[in-house]
Design an enzyme around this catalytic site. Sequence first.
Site, mmCIF file in Angstrom:
data_model
loop_
_atom_site.group_PDB
_atom_site.id
_atom_site.type_symbol
_atom_site.label_atom_id
_atom_site.label_comp_id
_atom_site.label_asym_id
_atom_site.label_seq_id
_atom_site.Cartn_x
_atom_site.Cartn_y
_atom_site.Cartn_z
ATOM 1 N N GLY A 228 63.482 87.168 -18.875
ATOM 2 C CA GLY A 228 62.956 87.233 -20.228
ATOM 3 C C GLY A 228 61.552 87.748 -20.410
ATOM 4 O O GLY A 228 61.150 88.052 -21.544
ATOM 5 N N GLU A 263 64.994 85.161 -12.680
ATOM 6 C CA GLU A 263 65.981 86.225 -12.917
ATOM 7 C C GLU A 263 65.380 87.362 -13.735
ATOM 8 O O GLU A 263 65.908 87.733 -14.786
ATOM 9 C CB GLU A 263 67.188 85.643 -13.670
ATOM 10 C CG GLU A 263 67.856 84.465 -12.983
ATOM 11 C CD GLU A 263 68.951 83.821 -13.832
ATOM 12 O OE1 GLU A 263 69.092 84.191 -15.026
ATOM 13 O OE2 GLU A 263 69.660 82.949 -13.305
ATOM 14 N N GLY A 265 64.593 90.953 -15.122
ATOM 15 C CA GLY A 265 65.234 92.264 -15.140
ATOM 16 C C GLY A 265 64.242 93.280 -15.660
ATOM 17 O O GLY A 265 63.628 94.047 -14.928
ATOM 18 N N ARG A 266 64.039 93.220 -16.976
ATOM 19 C CA ARG A 266 63.215 94.209 -17.659
ATOM 20 C C ARG A 266 61.818 94.373 -17.064
ATOM 21 O O ARG A 266 61.322 95.485 -16.945
ATOM 22 C CB ARG A 266 63.098 93.791 -19.127
ATOM 23 C CG ARG A 266 62.473 94.830 -20.011
ATOM 24 C CD ARG A 266 62.230 94.264 -21.413
ATOM 25 N NE ARG A 266 63.290 93.455 -21.933
ATOM 26 C CZ ARG A 266 64.222 93.870 -22.804
ATOM 27 N NH1 ARG A 266 64.195 95.101 -23.255
ATOM 28 N NH2 ARG A 266 65.155 93.047 -23.223
ATOM 29 N N ARG A 302 69.280 101.348 -27.144
ATOM 30 C CA ARG A 302 68.364 100.293 -27.601
ATOM 31 C C ARG A 302 67.766 100.542 -28.991
ATOM 32 O O ARG A 302 67.743 99.624 -29.822
ATOM 33 C CB ARG A 302 67.251 100.052 -26.580
ATOM 34 C CG ARG A 302 67.767 99.657 -25.181
ATOM 35 C CD ARG A 302 66.668 99.098 -24.285
ATOM 36 N NE ARG A 302 66.218 97.807 -24.757
ATOM 37 C CZ ARG A 302 65.117 97.603 -25.430
ATOM 38 N NH1 ARG A 302 64.301 98.587 -25.681
ATOM 39 N NH2 ARG A 302 64.821 96.397 -25.851
ATOM 40 N N TYR A 306 68.983 97.664 -31.410
ATOM 41 C CA TYR A 306 68.020 96.571 -31.647
ATOM 42 C C TYR A 306 66.810 97.023 -32.456
ATOM 43 O O TYR A 306 65.805 96.306 -32.477
ATOM 44 C CB TYR A 306 67.477 96.036 -30.313
ATOM 45 C CG TYR A 306 68.492 95.755 -29.243
ATOM 46 C CD1 TYR A 306 69.438 94.738 -29.389
ATOM 47 C CD2 TYR A 306 68.485 96.485 -28.062
ATOM 48 C CE1 TYR A 306 70.352 94.480 -28.373
ATOM 49 C CE2 TYR A 306 69.391 96.219 -27.042
ATOM 50 C CZ TYR A 306 70.324 95.218 -27.211
ATOM 51 O OH TYR A 306 71.221 94.965 -26.209
ATOM 52 N N CYS A 331 76.896 111.842 -34.188
ATOM 53 C CA CYS A 331 77.261 111.743 -35.595
ATOM 54 C C CYS A 331 77.152 110.310 -36.090
ATOM 55 O O CYS A 331 78.162 109.668 -36.424
ATOM 56 C CB CYS A 331 78.666 112.283 -35.794
ATOM 57 S SG CYS A 331 78.760 113.985 -35.266
ATOM 58 N N GLU A 332 75.968 109.806 -36.081
ATOM 59 C CA GLU A 332 75.662 108.451 -36.574
ATOM 60 C C GLU A 332 74.231 108.499 -37.091
ATOM 61 O O GLU A 332 73.335 108.991 -36.395
ATOM 62 C CB GLU A 332 75.679 107.429 -35.416
ATOM 63 C CG GLU A 332 76.986 107.213 -34.738
ATOM 64 C CD GLU A 332 77.840 106.128 -35.374
ATOM 65 O OE1 GLU A 332 77.353 105.424 -36.281
ATOM 66 O OE2 GLU A 332 78.992 106.005 -34.946
ATOM 67 N N TYR A 360 68.180 98.352 -19.188
ATOM 68 C CA TYR A 360 69.138 98.408 -20.295
ATOM 69 C C TYR A 360 69.223 99.810 -20.901
ATOM 70 O O TYR A 360 69.416 99.982 -22.101
ATOM 71 C CB TYR A 360 68.792 97.361 -21.365
ATOM 72 C CG TYR A 360 68.615 95.977 -20.769
ATOM 73 C CD1 TYR A 360 69.710 95.290 -20.273
ATOM 74 C CD2 TYR A 360 67.350 95.390 -20.649
ATOM 75 C CE1 TYR A 360 69.553 94.038 -19.696
ATOM 76 C CE2 TYR A 360 67.192 94.133 -20.072
ATOM 77 C CZ TYR A 360 68.298 93.466 -19.600
ATOM 78 O OH TYR A 360 68.153 92.239 -19.025
HETATM 79 N N1 LLP Z 1 69.131 85.867 -16.928
HETATM 80 C C1 LLP Z 1 70.038 85.745 -17.914
HETATM 81 C C2 LLP Z 1 70.917 84.583 -17.924
HETATM 82 C C3 LLP Z 1 70.115 86.720 -18.916
HETATM 83 O O1 LLP Z 1 70.994 86.576 -19.888
HETATM 84 C C4 LLP Z 1 69.249 87.845 -18.879
HETATM 85 C C5 LLP Z 1 69.333 88.889 -19.887
HETATM 86 C C6 LLP Z 1 68.332 87.945 -17.816
HETATM 87 C C7 LLP Z 1 68.297 86.932 -16.873
HETATM 88 C C8 LLP Z 1 67.381 89.085 -17.682
HETATM 89 O O2 LLP Z 1 66.502 89.135 -18.755
HETATM 90 P P1 LLP Z 1 65.234 90.096 -18.760
HETATM 91 O O3 LLP Z 1 64.300 89.616 -17.691
HETATM 92 O O4 LLP Z 1 65.703 91.477 -18.448
HETATM 93 O O5 LLP Z 1 64.703 89.969 -20.115
HETATM 94 N N2 LLP Z 1 70.199 94.673 -23.712
HETATM 95 C C9 LLP Z 1 69.046 93.969 -24.234
HETATM 96 C C10 LLP Z 1 68.630 92.831 -23.348
HETATM 97 C C11 LLP Z 1 69.729 91.834 -23.088
HETATM 98 C C12 LLP Z 1 69.332 90.751 -22.147
HETATM 99 C C13 LLP Z 1 70.494 89.939 -21.742
HETATM 100 N N3 LLP Z 1 70.195 88.888 -20.815
HETATM 101 C C14 LLP Z 1 67.913 94.953 -24.447
HETATM 102 O O6 LLP Z 1 68.103 96.148 -24.192
HETATM 103 O O7 LLP Z 1 66.838 94.571 -24.904
#
Ligand code: LLP
Length: 406
Positions: A228, A263, A265-266, A302, A306, A331-332, A360
């Site tokens: 997150g 966890e 990601g981003r 994205r 969003y 076409c959107e 993402y």
């Molecule tokens: N752990 C869980 C249980 C999650 O659901 C997620 C993301 C993460 C870790 C990783 O989160 P991060 O560190 O990347 O924020 N597609 C959307 C984001 C969806 C996130 C879903 N869950 C976007 O492009 O903003």
Amino acid sequence: MNIALISKIAAEVGTPFYLYSEQRLRQNFQAFADAVKTLNKATVCFAVKSNFNPTILKILAGMGAGADIVSGAELELALQAGVSANKIVFSGVGKTRTELTAAIQAGIKQINAESESEIRLINDIALELGKTAAVGIRVNPDVDARTHEKITTGKKENKFGIDWNDAYRLFLSAEQFKGVSLHGIEVHVGSQILDLEPFREAFVKTKKMLTALKDKGVLLQTVDVGGGLGVAYKADESAPSPADYIAVLQDVFGDFDGEFVFEPGRCLSGDAGALIASVVRVKQTDEKSFAVLDAGMNDLVRPAMYDAYHTISALKDGKASRTYDVVGPICESADIFGKDRVLPELDEGDLVAIETAGAYGATMASNYNGRPLAAEVLLDGNRYAVIRRRQTVAEMMGLCQPAPWV
Ligand code: LLP
């Protein structure tokens, strides 16, 4: 950005393509790994959903990253990339029997269960296999992450996690699950969070749960705080560092002597990638100047999905003097990458970079409008490699077959 080098890659690979900086990816992981060194025990599990390119996973695995997975395919990808099973955690509300079986057989670190019925199923499978499954309960902390509504996950009305009281009851009755070691808790608040307060709130609630369980003689071994942590998408935005984030965690959990799982990601992959596209047309109307790219919302959804902001830069010299709506060819009406962006005067064939698209981006791409998936290129200093070539139309349609009566 090295305009000459990117132009060379574009000439060779064609556009659009995702371009990843190996150096930035490594720096991002290292910053996180350094920040958690202050903790007793910690595992940093990269959220594979943010970027599942095997080369990206291999780089991170080589640096010691674990993997946060949400499907059976992501389990395979993580294992193939060299992530050891004891560093893999598995979340998701709809894990199937097949996926759970594979995870239990692989002996992953922790399955984060999101319902009581899932725990029962894990228990049954583990007993059938003669194994004990390591399970954590994903709790729903009911915290407002103050992020986009489509990426907030920790509120009561969201589908994720088990309610606080139910989780407490399940932890206390863990004995009933003979095939399960119910030893962890997971709390993921949402994504793209730039304010540390929602994290603190969730940590405080989790700590309370640990204390309440301890009072009943139940000691949890792992606290998985999810992902997150956000990144800066705009020039005037700033994101907390992993060190700032860990400081909040330590402040709340001080004396916890178990293991923390993360966890992210981003904040690892996001700013390590950009989507490089060419201008196919500059279209002037009475109202606006449009720069139409050869990348569309199918490549990077994205902004359309969003209303996400991505910085867009023109890969050419020149003063930013013209205002464009930078759009895709789809076409959107939602196929807009950025409105009213001030850029140097653009011509057909110019390259632009849609920045911070490493998370993402490629993983959410589709074939909409009959558009093959874009290529992915890894850059390391002056060397580069295509780490996924562009899909061909034949590959895109390769799974289709005629109905015998048509
Ligand atoms: N752990 C869980 C249980 C999650 O659901 C997620 C993301 C993460 C870790 C990783 O989160 P991060 O560190 O990347 O924020 N597609 C959307 C984001 C969806 C996130 C879903 N869950 C976007 O492009 O903003």
